[in-house]
Design a protein around this motif. Structure first.
Motif, PDB file in Angstrom:
ATOM      1  N   ASN A  75      21.675  16.647  10.473  1.00 15.53           N
ATOM      2  CA  ASN A  75      20.412  17.162  10.983  1.00 15.53           C
ATOM      3  C   ASN A  75      20.579  18.653  11.263  1.00 15.53           C
ATOM      4  N   PRO A  76      19.914  19.523  10.504  1.00 17.35           N
ATOM      5  CA  PRO A  76      20.099  20.961  10.709  1.00 17.35           C
ATOM      6  C   PRO A  76      19.624  21.436  12.080  1.00 17.35           C
ATOM      7  N   LEU A  77      18.830  20.619  12.774  1.00 14.15           N
ATOM      8  CA  LEU A  77      18.361  20.993  14.107  1.00 14.15           C
ATOM      9  C   LEU A  77      19.116  20.247  15.211  1.00 14.15           C
ATOM     10  N   ALA A  78      20.315  19.746  14.885  1.00 12.76           N
ATOM     11  CA  ALA A  78      21.111  19.040  15.897  1.00 12.76           C
ATOM     12  C   ALA A  78      21.452  20.016  17.018  1.00 12.76           C
ATOM     13  N   TRP A  79      21.222  19.573  18.252  1.00  9.93           N
ATOM     14  CA  TRP A  79      21.453  20.437  19.399  1.00  9.93           C
ATOM     15  C   TRP A  79      21.616  19.596  20.647  1.00  9.93           C
ATOM     16  N   SER A  80      21.965  20.249  21.708  1.00 12.07           N
ATOM     17  CA  SER A  80      22.085  19.569  22.994  1.00 12.07           C
ATOM     18  C   SER A  80      21.060  20.160  23.944  1.00 12.07           C
ATOM     19  N   GLN A  81      20.209  19.303  24.485  1.00 11.12           N
ATOM     20  CA  GLN A  81      19.207  19.777  25.438  1.00 11.12           C
ATOM     21  C   GLN A  81      19.887  20.196  26.734  1.00 11.12           C
TER      22      GLN A  81
END
Length: 123
Positions: free
Chosen positions: A11-17
């Motif tokens: 997922n190119p938008l993988a992130w941690s909130q």
């Protein structure tokens, strides 16, 4: 909420909130990620400021800022309970706001201390 950082993966938008990092980030201490410790230190700095202990507040905020900046030197983070490591590929607004909060704390406390000293000399 604002993103803390971005990791590689399918997922190119993988992130941690940011909220997730605040709540569960302390688990990173078990894998050698001590950056999260900046949170309780910054909280101490806020309390110290409201108690008019500006020197200790500024010092705590400086220590917190150094811990926050140390995250730049980490190339990977744990991204699952396996644990699986993922490469850090970017930093979100949450990370920069986090750093900004420590910088504002330092500037505020130092400004108060400087003006207090100037007032002593004016009398």
């Amino acid at each position: 909420m604002n993103d803390g950082y971005y990791i590689d993966g399918p997922n190119p938008l993988a992130w941690s909130q940011a909220w997730g990092l605040l709540v569960f980030g302390w688990l990173g201490i078990t894998t050698g990620t001590y950056t999260w410790l900046a949170n309780p230190i910054l909280f101490y700095a806020w309390i110290s400021m409201f108690q008019s202990r500006y020197r200790s507040s500024a010092l705590a905020a400086i220590i917190a800022l150094l811990l926050m900046i140390s995250f730049f030197f980490q190339s990977t983070v744990v991204s699952s309970e396996a644990p699986t490591y993922s490469k850090i590929v970017g930093y979100g607004a949450g990370y920069w706001l986090w750093i900004g909060s420590a910088v504002i704390q330092i500037v505020g406390c130092v400004t108060i201390l400087v003006f207090r000293n100037l007032q002593k000399y004016d009398q």
